[in-house]
Write a protein that holds these residues in place. Structure first.
Motif, PDB file in Angstrom:
ATOM      1  N   UNK A  28      11.938  -6.364  -1.919  1.00 48.34           N
ATOM      2  CA  UNK A  28      11.428  -5.734  -0.707  1.00 48.34           C
ATOM      3  C   UNK A  28      12.382  -4.661  -0.186  1.00 48.34           C
ATOM      4  N   UNK A  29      13.701  -4.873  -0.345  1.00 50.16           N
ATOM      5  CA  UNK A  29      14.661  -3.856   0.094  1.00 50.16           C
ATOM      6  C   UNK A  29      14.519  -2.582  -0.724  1.00 50.16           C
ATOM      7  N   UNK A  34      10.790   2.843  -0.387  1.00 50.44           N
ATOM      8  CA  UNK A  34      10.162   3.731  -1.363  1.00 50.44           C
ATOM      9  C   UNK A  34       8.708   3.997  -0.982  1.00 50.44           C
ATOM     10  N   UNK A  35       7.996   2.954  -0.573  1.00 48.59           N
ATOM     11  CA  UNK A  35       6.600   3.123  -0.164  1.00 48.59           C
ATOM     12  C   UNK A  35       6.510   3.987   1.097  1.00 48.59           C
ATOM     13  N   UNK A  53       4.724   8.413  -7.481  1.00 52.65           N
ATOM     14  CA  UNK A  53       5.928   8.943  -8.125  1.00 52.65           C
ATOM     15  C   UNK A  53       7.190   8.225  -7.653  1.00 52.65           C
ATOM     16  N   UNK A  54       7.277   7.929  -6.350  1.00 57.07           N
ATOM     17  CA  UNK A  54       8.482   7.263  -5.858  1.00 57.07           C
ATOM     18  C   UNK A  54       8.600   5.840  -6.393  1.00 57.07           C
ATOM     19  N   UNK A  55       7.486   5.114  -6.457  1.00 60.62           N
ATOM     20  CA  UNK A  55       7.522   3.765  -7.013  1.00 60.62           C
ATOM     21  C   UNK A  55       7.834   3.780  -8.502  1.00 60.62           C
ATOM     22  N   UNK A  78      14.730   5.425  -2.184  1.00 59.53           N
ATOM     23  CA  UNK A  78      14.784   6.775  -1.638  1.00 59.53           C
ATOM     24  C   UNK A  78      15.417   6.701  -0.252  1.00 59.53           C
ATOM     25  N   UNK A  79      16.300   7.627   0.052  1.00 60.21           N
ATOM     26  CA  UNK A  79      16.936   7.659   1.369  1.00 60.21           C
ATOM     27  C   UNK A  79      16.507   8.913   2.114  1.00 60.21           C
TER      28      UNK A  79
END
Length: 306
Positions: A28-29, A34-35, A53-55, A78-79
């Motif tokens: 989950x972290x 990312x979602x 794309x991020x997942x 992703x930050x």
């Protein structure tokens, strides 16, 4: 070295149910930011990037790093600084007639290539030896910056629940004023409800009720349990409420037409003009410096806490 790593992995993965809590926490972290940022990228980049794309990138990078880096418990995500950099890249590409929205991903691919090259150079020359030049306050300030940016985006996300998405018809029934208010109110309730219950579950071991094993179970797995619980509660709405309330994330599957074009970006990289290929080196320097400083500050925090 590989045999030593295998011995460590055996000790970690053969501990039975004790591995369940850190596994769900890491999942989950890694997945939730990312979602969230994937949805934000899709909204502000006109669909050029999305949650798909991020997942996918997070999953692929996590698998590769856990196998070859020997760190199966690593958290990748992703930050906000990365998102800000992509915002600048998109604005630059969209304002150039020889790039435009069509070649944004291809040009961003060249930025990533240059970034990888710079990170390889830093690793080859063991640049992490300058870590002793950074102080604890530098790490704390950088961590505070990340936290403030996350809170800022959380507030923007809550406010956006009271507004209609730019890409949709604002005259639809689900975008009437009362339903706007209902959608936003539900967003506030779910947001702060999840935050409050997750924080309370972390202190379950000090509760005066319940058996010891139950309190330990809640303390170890309370956060992912609350995420699942509040997500399920979002589906408990009266049947007369339109299907768009509460608003949900719409993400195409990787094999659907809306996502297929993103898997052939490498072909478009050859279409980027040479001047922009070399110009991509400039943002790559900033991104590589951001990653390097981020890791140095993280190492400072972990080593000083030992």
């Amino acid at each position: 070295m590989l045999q030593a790593r295998l011995g460590i992995w055996d000790a970690v993965f053969c501990t039975g149910l004790r591995i369940l809590a850190p596994t769900t926490y890491i999942f989950f972290a890694s997945a939730l930011p990312v979602i969230a940022f994937g949805a934000q990228l899709s909204k502000e980049k006109d669909g050029s990037l999305s949650t798909v794309e991020t997942l996918a990138s997070t999953a692929i990078c996590g698998i590769i790093h856990s196998i070859f880096g020997g760190q199966p418990l690593l958290i990748l995500r992703v930050t906000e600084p990365t998102f800000i950099m992509y915002s600048y890249l998109y604005s630059f590409a969209k304002g150039r007639h020889d790039l435009g929205k069509e070649l944004f991903l291809a040009w961003a691919g060249w930025v990533c290539v240059w970034t990888a090259f710079l990170l390889f150079i830093l690793a080859i020359f063991n640049a992490c030896t300058i870590i002793n030049k950074f102080t604890r306050i530098a790490g704390e300030l950088f961590g505070m910056l990340i936290a403030v940016l996350f809170i800022q985006q959380a507030i923007k996300g809550i406010v956006s629940e009271f507004e209609a998405p730019d890409a949709e018809n604002s005259n639809a029934e689900k975008y009437k004023f009362l339903l706007f208010y209902l959608n936003g109110l539900l967003g506030v309730i779910f947001t702060f409800g999840l935050l409050f219950t997750a924080l309370k579950s972390r202190g379950a071991r000090s509760w005066r009720y319940g058996t010891g094993w139950f309190r330990s179970l809640i303390a170890d797995n309370g956060v992912p349990l609350m995420v699942v619980t509040w997500s399920a509660m979002s589906f408990v709405v009266p049947g007369k409420v339109p299907s768009g309330v509460p608003r949900r994330l719409v993400s195409p599957l990787p094999w659907e037409p809306a996502s297929l074009g993103h898997w052939t970006v490498m072909k478009d990289m050859a279409k980027v003009p040479p001047v922009h290929i070399f110009a991509a080196f400039l943002p790559a320097i900033m991104i590589a410096g951001l990653y390097f400083f981020d890791q140095c500050c993280f190492i400072i925090g972990t080593t000083e806490g030992v």
